[in-house]
Design a protein around this motif. Structure first.
Motif, PDB file in Angstrom:
ATOM      1  N   VAL A 282      -8.139  -4.837   4.143  1.00 26.73           N
ATOM      2  CA  VAL A 282      -7.080  -3.823   4.058  1.00 26.73           C
ATOM      3  C   VAL A 282      -7.646  -2.452   4.402  1.00 26.73           C
ATOM      4  O   VAL A 282      -7.052  -1.696   5.189  1.00 26.73           O
ATOM      5  N   GLN A 283      -8.808  -2.114   3.829  1.00 27.09           N
ATOM      6  CA  GLN A 283      -9.431  -0.825   4.123  1.00 27.09           C
ATOM      7  C   GLN A 283      -9.751  -0.694   5.604  1.00 27.09           C
ATOM      8  O   GLN A 283      -9.537   0.363   6.217  1.00 27.09           O
TER       9      GLN A 283
ATOM     10  N   VAL B 269       0.844  -1.192   0.000  1.00 25.79           N
ATOM     11  CA  VAL B 269       0.000   0.000   0.000  1.00 25.79           C
ATOM     12  C   VAL B 269       0.879   1.241   0.000  1.00 25.79           C
ATOM     13  O   VAL B 269       1.912   1.288   0.680  1.00 25.79           O
ATOM     14  N   ARG B 270       0.482   2.228  -0.775  1.00 26.06           N
ATOM     15  CA  ARG B 270       1.168   3.529  -0.709  1.00 26.06           C
ATOM     16  C   ARG B 270       0.132   4.643  -0.690  1.00 26.06           C
ATOM     17  O   ARG B 270      -0.997   4.489  -1.140  1.00 26.06           O
ATOM     18  N   ASP B 271       0.546   5.776  -0.161  1.00 24.71           N
ATOM     19  CA  ASP B 271      -0.321   6.947  -0.093  1.00 24.71           C
ATOM     20  C   ASP B 271      -0.215   7.745  -1.384  1.00 24.71           C
ATOM     21  O   ASP B 271       0.850   7.827  -2.006  1.00 24.71           O
TER      22      ASP B 271
ATOM     23  N   ARG C   5      -8.233  -2.106   8.096  1.00 29.66           N
ATOM     24  CA  ARG C   5      -6.994  -1.902   8.859  1.00 29.66           C
ATOM     25  C   ARG C   5      -6.443  -0.505   8.671  1.00 29.66           C
ATOM     26  O   ARG C   5      -5.883   0.076   9.603  1.00 29.66           O
ATOM     27  N   LEU C   6      -6.571   0.050   7.480  1.00 28.11           N
ATOM     28  CA  LEU C   6      -6.099   1.413   7.254  1.00 28.11           C
ATOM     29  C   LEU C   6      -6.960   2.417   8.014  1.00 28.11           C
ATOM     30  O   LEU C   6      -6.456   3.446   8.483  1.00 28.11           O
ATOM     31  N   ASN C   7      -8.251   2.120   8.148  1.00 31.54           N
ATOM     32  CA  ASN C   7      -9.150   3.024   8.865  1.00 31.54           C
ATOM     33  C   ASN C   7      -8.922   3.003  10.371  1.00 31.54           C
ATOM     34  O   ASN C   7      -9.168   4.003  11.060  1.00 31.54           O
TER      35      ASN C   7
ATOM     36  N   ARG D 244       3.911  -1.660   3.584  1.00 33.53           N
ATOM     37  CA  ARG D 244       3.914  -0.335   2.959  1.00 33.53           C
ATOM     38  C   ARG D 244       4.859  -0.338   1.768  1.00 33.53           C
ATOM     39  O   ARG D 244       5.820  -1.107   1.697  1.00 33.53           O
TER      40      ARG D 244
ATOM     41  N   PRO E 247      -5.855   1.872  12.366  1.00 28.08           N
ATOM     42  CA  PRO E 247      -4.496   1.326  12.439  1.00 28.08           C
ATOM     43  C   PRO E 247      -4.051   0.926  13.836  1.00 28.08           C
ATOM     44  O   PRO E 247      -3.118   0.120  13.985  1.00 28.08           O
TER      45      PRO E 247
ATOM     46  N   PRO F 206      -5.234   5.915  -0.597  1.00 33.15           N
ATOM     47  CA  PRO F 206      -4.312   4.779  -0.648  1.00 33.15           C
ATOM     48  C   PRO F 206      -4.405   4.028  -1.978  1.00 33.15           C
ATOM     49  O   PRO F 206      -5.480   3.937  -2.583  1.00 33.15           O
TER      50      PRO F 206
END
Length: 226
Positions: free
Chosen positions: A198-199, A15-17, A201-203, A153, A205, A22
């Motif tokens: 994944v979403q 994943v990258r910003d 976990r990103l929401n 990442r 963290p 993302p």
């Protein structure tokens, strides 16, 4: 078809910003592929016997290793992490590792299918990968895998994350796809489920998330938590 052996496998979600949110690294399988033809997938594949022999420069986090070792034969955990790094290298040309001047000198001591990684000047390093999902291919498919999905990442990559020149053509149309638009692509069902994880976990963290496990009891599929 149900007698097809289940092979251990490893998959990597990087994943990258970006300005539009993302992005995740994905590619398209060939139309003649036996397994999931034409589908957009994450880099990954079956564990090779040589993955137990390669020299890893680090281990994964204690949490990652504990969950892998609870989930499977403890001796399998390093092989799964090694397979994840090898498949990323083979399918995208990206190296998850540490630059090292001694890596090329070590190449001849490594398994044949790992030597190009070391010759490129890197040592494989799984310390930035986290085990986030497990899925077993349902019965009736031409191939079956017990796949562990690892999240990391993009800064784990040594080199330009947009340079796929070293990829071995197992995946086409390699690209960083905005997570919000990923479901516009032709995805396998399990890939859609993993993207939702994944979403999640990103929401959140800072949450200690359980590892979802898509399993099968006879002809019935079920989601468990590890």
């Amino acid at each position: 078809m149900n007698d097809i052996p289940i092979k251990d496998a490893a998959t990597v979600i990087l994943v990258r910003d970006a300005d539009d949110g993302p992005q995740v690294l994905m590619g398209q399988r060939g139309k003649s592929a036996v397994f999931m033809p034409n589908k957009f997938v994450f880099p990954g594949g079956a564990v090779d016997l040589t993955d137990a022999e390669v020299t890893l420069t680090n281990s994964a986090s204690e949490r990652c290793m504990a969950r892998l070792q609870e989930d499977a034969d403890p001796d399998l955990a390093p092989s799964l992490l090694a397979a994840a790094i090898r498949e990323m290298w083979e399918e995208t040309g990206h190296r998850i590792g540490q630059r090292s001047e001694r890596a090329p000198e070590m190449a001849h001591t490594q398994p044949d299918n790992w030597q190009s990684f070391f010759q490129s000047g890197c040592l494989p390093d799984p310390s930035g990968l986290e085990f986030i999902f497990r899925a077993i291919t349902p019965p009736g498919r031409p191939r079956r895998f017990d796949a562990r999905f690892f999240l990391g990442r993009a800064d784990l990559i040594q080199g330009d994350p947009d340079d796929f020149a070293r990829a071995q053509d197992e995946l086409s149309h390699l690209q960083w796809i905005p997570l919000a638009k990923s479901r516009d692509f032709d995805l396998p069902f399990i890939t859609e489920v993993v993207l939702a994880e994944v979403q999640n976990r990103l929401n959140t963290p800072d949450t200690d998330h359980p590892v979802p496990f898509f399993s099968h009891d006879g002809d019935h599929s079920q989601f468990l938590k590890l």
